[in-house]
Design a protein around this motif. Structure first.
Motif, PDB file in Angstrom:
ATOM      1  N   UNK A 110       0.834  -1.199   0.000  1.00 34.60           N
ATOM      2  CA  UNK A 110       0.000   0.000   0.000  1.00 34.60           C
ATOM      3  C   UNK A 110       0.872   1.253   0.000  1.00 34.60           C
ATOM      4  N   UNK A 111       1.944   1.257   0.767  1.00 36.38           N
ATOM      5  CA  UNK A 111       2.869   2.407   0.798  1.00 36.38           C
ATOM      6  C   UNK A 111       3.397   2.693  -0.601  1.00 36.38           C
ATOM      7  N   UNK A 112       3.923   1.679  -1.257  1.00 37.13           N
ATOM      8  CA  UNK A 112       4.521   1.871  -2.578  1.00 37.13           C
ATOM      9  C   UNK A 112       3.483   2.313  -3.604  1.00 37.13           C
ATOM     10  N   UNK A 113       2.283   1.732  -3.531  1.00 37.35           N
ATOM     11  CA  UNK A 113       1.219   2.120  -4.459  1.00 37.35           C
ATOM     12  C   UNK A 113       0.744   3.543  -4.176  1.00 37.35           C
ATOM     13  N   UNK A 114       0.679   3.924  -2.910  1.00 35.96           N
ATOM     14  CA  UNK A 114       0.252   5.275  -2.540  1.00 35.96           C
ATOM     15  C   UNK A 114       1.233   6.320  -3.065  1.00 35.96           C
ATOM     16  N   UNK A 115       2.525   6.022  -3.026  1.00 34.06           N
ATOM     17  CA  UNK A 115       3.528   6.956  -3.568  1.00 34.06           C
ATOM     18  C   UNK A 115       3.312   7.149  -5.066  1.00 34.06           C
ATOM     19  N   UNK A 116       3.109   6.048  -5.788  1.00 36.67           N
ATOM     20  CA  UNK A 116       2.857   6.143  -7.230  1.00 36.67           C
ATOM     21  C   UNK A 116       1.573   6.931  -7.489  1.00 36.67           C
ATOM     22  N   UNK A 117       0.510   6.598  -6.747  1.00 37.10           N
ATOM     23  CA  UNK A 117      -0.779   7.280  -6.880  1.00 37.10           C
ATOM     24  C   UNK A 117      -0.609   8.785  -6.674  1.00 37.10           C
ATOM     25  N   UNK A 118       0.130   9.169  -5.639  1.00 36.31           N
ATOM     26  CA  UNK A 118       0.320  10.589  -5.330  1.00 36.31           C
ATOM     27  C   UNK A 118       1.158  11.296  -6.392  1.00 36.31           C
ATOM     28  N   UNK A 119       2.196  10.631  -6.894  1.00 35.26           N
ATOM     29  CA  UNK A 119       3.020  11.250  -7.932  1.00 35.26           C
ATOM     30  C   UNK A 119       2.223  11.492  -9.203  1.00 35.26           C
ATOM     31  N   UNK A 120       1.247  10.630  -9.477  1.00 29.46           N
ATOM     32  CA  UNK A 120       0.403  10.809 -10.660  1.00 29.46           C
ATOM     33  C   UNK A 120      -0.603  11.938 -10.434  1.00 29.46           C
ATOM     34  N   UNK A 121      -1.290  11.931  -9.287  1.00 26.40           N
ATOM     35  CA  UNK A 121      -2.375  12.877  -9.069  1.00 26.40           C
ATOM     36  C   UNK A 121      -1.901  14.243  -8.588  1.00 26.40           C
ATOM     37  N   UNK A 122      -0.810  14.297  -7.847  1.00 26.39           N
ATOM     38  CA  UNK A 122      -0.342  15.563  -7.278  1.00 26.39           C
ATOM     39  C   UNK A 122       0.951  16.054  -7.886  1.00 26.39           C
ATOM     40  N   UNK A 123       1.690  15.164  -8.487  1.00 27.19           N
ATOM     41  CA  UNK A 123       3.012  15.523  -8.964  1.00 27.19           C
ATOM     42  C   UNK A 123       4.052  15.288  -7.882  1.00 27.19           C
ATOM     43  N   UNK A 124       5.302  15.120  -8.257  1.00 30.10           N
ATOM     44  CA  UNK A 124       6.350  14.801  -7.276  1.00 30.10           C
ATOM     45  C   UNK A 124       6.753  16.016  -6.470  1.00 30.10           C
ATOM     46  N   UNK A 125       7.184  15.806  -5.219  1.00 27.20           N
ATOM     47  CA  UNK A 125       7.707  16.915  -4.416  1.00 27.20           C
ATOM     48  C   UNK A 125       9.082  17.326  -4.923  1.00 27.20           C
ATOM     49  N   UNK A 126       9.351  18.622  -4.874  1.00 32.36           N
ATOM     50  CA  UNK A 126      10.614  19.135  -5.399  1.00 32.36           C
ATOM     51  C   UNK A 126      11.530  19.615  -4.269  1.00 32.36           C
ATOM     52  N   UNK A 127      11.006  20.482  -3.412  1.00 32.18           N
ATOM     53  CA  UNK A 127      11.820  21.077  -2.358  1.00 32.18           C
ATOM     54  C   UNK A 127      11.763  20.248  -1.079  1.00 32.18           C
ATOM     55  N   UNK A 128      12.593  20.612  -0.107  1.00 30.79           N
ATOM     56  CA  UNK A 128      12.595  19.936   1.191  1.00 30.79           C
ATOM     57  C   UNK A 128      11.231  20.071   1.853  1.00 30.79           C
ATOM     58  N   UNK A 129      10.657  21.276   1.821  1.00 26.46           N
ATOM     59  CA  UNK A 129       9.343  21.485   2.417  1.00 26.46           C
ATOM     60  C   UNK A 129       8.282  20.645   1.727  1.00 26.46           C
ATOM     61  N   UNK A 130       8.310  20.559   0.390  1.00 30.04           N
ATOM     62  CA  UNK A 130       7.331  19.758  -0.341  1.00 30.04           C
ATOM     63  C   UNK A 130       7.453  18.282   0.014  1.00 30.04           C
ATOM     64  N   UNK A 131       8.706  17.809   0.217  1.00 27.21           N
ATOM     65  CA  UNK A 131       8.886  16.410   0.598  1.00 27.21           C
ATOM     66  C   UNK A 131       8.319  16.157   1.995  1.00 27.21           C
ATOM     67  N   UNK A 132       8.562  17.089   2.910  1.00 29.29           N
ATOM     68  CA  UNK A 132       8.008  16.955   4.260  1.00 29.29           C
ATOM     69  C   UNK A 132       6.483  16.879   4.194  1.00 29.29           C
ATOM     70  N   UNK A 133       5.884  17.776   3.429  1.00 26.58           N
ATOM     71  CA  UNK A 133       4.422  17.783   3.290  1.00 26.58           C
ATOM     72  C   UNK A 133       3.930  16.515   2.611  1.00 26.58           C
ATOM     73  N   UNK A 134       4.669  16.052   1.608  1.00 24.41           N
ATOM     74  CA  UNK A 134       4.295  14.846   0.864  1.00 24.41           C
ATOM     75  C   UNK A 134       4.163  13.655   1.814  1.00 24.41           C
ATOM     76  N   UNK A 135       5.184  13.417   2.622  1.00 24.39           N
ATOM     77  CA  UNK A 135       5.186  12.230   3.488  1.00 24.39           C
ATOM     78  C   UNK A 135       4.210  12.350   4.653  1.00 24.39           C
ATOM     79  N   UNK A 136       3.831  13.576   5.003  1.00 27.81           N
ATOM     80  CA  UNK A 136       2.946  13.773   6.145  1.00 27.81           C
ATOM     81  C   UNK A 136       1.495  14.036   5.774  1.00 27.81           C
ATOM     82  N   UNK A 137       1.204  14.213   4.491  1.00 27.65           N
ATOM     83  CA  UNK A 137      -0.183  14.477   4.090  1.00 27.65           C
ATOM     84  C   UNK A 137      -0.715  13.488   3.065  1.00 27.65           C
ATOM     85  N   UNK A 138       0.138  12.935   2.215  1.00 30.10           N
ATOM     86  CA  UNK A 138      -0.334  11.937   1.243  1.00 30.10           C
ATOM     87  C   UNK A 138      -0.862  10.728   2.010  1.00 30.10           C
ATOM     88  N   UNK A 139      -2.119  10.400   1.804  1.00 27.88           N
ATOM     89  CA  UNK A 139      -2.733   9.388   2.672  1.00 27.88           C
ATOM     90  C   UNK A 139      -3.824   8.598   1.963  1.00 27.88           C
TER      91      UNK A 139
END
Length: 486
Positions: A299-328
């Protein structure tokens, strides 16, 4: 997957068959298949990630657990080192002659056949439509849903308990008690909940909301859950098979890059997104350790793929922090972000990188899902979408421990570990989560040596360094760029 080597017409014409047992991301598998292609020898690649049930047959035939394992008809060549040695000693021609001159004997490894349902889908979708799903559709058409205000707060897209009971009595030919019981059942089946999640359904001026109307960032609430609730392990396997189909078409052979653009347009991805909605009502608190590991890693690996498709990948340090703490995802009525899955569930509720406290408090209902001990091998299976991550693959509950050991073996024997003289360079994963691998650098290095393949050159180089304790460790720069294909 069973993959043909795809060689051009100038490939050798063989009466027999060459079979390579492999797993995604294995550097030795990749070398063996590349060499066969250089020699223009057609082969069949049996991916044990796709056919985990064949692992036992491979081990019975070879008495080995490592991959690749290569067969020329029923004649076992061995792994990559055996392949290279046979070429060096000139004995490889004997194996090639076996398949050039002889048909495939009955005792040779057989190619598996995908079992599919009449719909052409190899997922078990035998669970019927939940009767309360139709009630959800009726409620949505009833006009009951709207904005309601109480004590200066506005509750959007909600309905009132007593109004639902009134509507059920008027439209479903039932008593008020029966209507109240139906409202409670709607909540118990996790189709909806009280707007503040603080009590059960009541026939009064209390506000409730359907799950798909939540102001939630969960990516699997785009669709309502439709099916009768599946056991978590079964739903996990159905999702794994769908993910495997997506990976087959949009994942590179080495498991390190994803064609996100192509995947986003595919029917398989749309089917996955719709099935992921069924996570909303599955019960995950009763799974075994093996089922929990396989379920949440996939589920973790699929959720990362799902988020990269629907939201786009995180670029900055702040975006990565938000990505891991809000993508759910909404799983069993509770939100699980990536941090919750990794650190709350799979690391037995330990603080993660950048966290000041453990993800789950003592009163958190998700704590019952957490493993009772941290599993360090998950770090070689979780894929955050960066190029420095391990290869992507799927995992099965019955074989999870062996699959995790193989994932660790492949990752550590790749670029994650380097040796130059008495300097050992390590992936930053081994620094960020150092406490999962050992109490000090010697224990961490011992962990690495233990999990490297027995035939690995790195293992042979590291063992004397570990014994002498005369070495230094440096950590590699982590490549956060997206693992997307160009």
């Amino acid at each position: 997957m069973i993959r043909d080597s795809g060689l051009e017409t100038d490939a050798m014409l063989l009466k027999g068959r060459v079979v390579v047992y492999s797993v995604v991301g294995c550097p030795y598998c990749k070398r063996a298949k590349a060499r066969l292609e250089e020699l223009k020898i057609p082969y069949h690649d049996i991916n044990l990630d796709a056919f985990p049930d064949l692992r036992a047959d491979m081990q019975e035939r070879t008495k080995k657990t490592s991959v690749p394992q290569i067969f020329f008809n029923n004649k076992h060549l061995g792994g990559w080192d055996d392949f290279a040695e046979a070429e060096f000693k000139g004995t490889f021609s004997e194996f090639l002659g076996e398949v050039a001159d002889n048909e495939v004997p009955a005792e040779a490894p057989q190619l598996p056949v995908m079992q599919r349902t009449e719909s052409g889908d190899d997922c078990d979708m035998s669970f019927g439509i939940d009767e309360y799903y139709q009630l959800v559709l009726d409620i949505r058409k009833s006009g009951l849903i709207g904005d309601h205000r109480y004590h200066l707060r506005n509750y959007k897209n909600s309905f009132v308990g007593s109004e639902l009971v009134d509507w059920l009595v008027a439209n479903k030919n039932m008593s008020r008690k029966e209507a109240g019981d139906m409202g409670q059942e709607l909540i118990q089946r996790k189709f909806g909940h009280h707007v503040t999640d603080d009590h059960e359904f009541k026939d009064g001026y209390f506000f409730y909301r359907l799950v798909e109307d939540d102001e939630s960032e969960a990516l699997n609430t785009k669709f309502p859950s439709e099916l009768e609730p599946m056991p978590a392990a079964q739903l996990s396997e159905n999702l794994r098979r769908l993910i495997l189909k997506l990976y087959a078409d949009y994942l590179s052979d080495d498991g390190r890059s994803v064609d996100y653009a192509g995947m986003a347009k595919s029917e398989q991805f749309e089917q996955y997104v719709k099935l992921s909605a069924e996570l909303q009502r599955t019960e995950v608190g009763k799974m075994t350790r093996q089922e929990t590991l396989a379920f949440f890693i996939n589920i973790y690996n699929a959720l990362v793929v799902h988020a990269n498709i629907e939201r786009g990948p995180p670029i900055s340090v702040w975006q990565r922090y938000k990505f891991f703490n809000t993508v759910s995802y909404n799983i069993g009525g509770q939100l699980y972000c990536l941090q919750d899955i990794e650190n709350g569930v799979l690391r037995a509720n330990r603080k993660g990188v950048g966290q000041v406290r453990a993800p789950f408090s003592r009163t958190d209902p998700r704590l019952c899902v957490s493993l009772d001990r941290c599993e360090p091998l998950i770090h070689f299976a979780l894929v955050c979408g960066a190029k420095s991550c391990p290869p992507i693959k799927t995992y099965t509950a019955p074989n999870i421990d062996q699959e995790l050991r193989l994932a660790a073996s492949s990752f550590l024997d790749g670029e994650a570990v380097g040796v130059s003289g008495n300097v050992v360079s390590l992936s930053r994963i081994l620094k960020w989560y150092a406490g999962d691998f050992g109490a000090n650098k010697h224990e961490i290095l011992a962990f690495i040596v233990e999990h490297l393949p027995s035939e690995s050159e790195k293992r042979a180089m590291l063992a004397p360094l570990l014994k002498s304790r005369s070495y230094s460790i440096e950590y590699q720069t982590y490549d956060w760029s997206l693992n997307g294909s160009s």
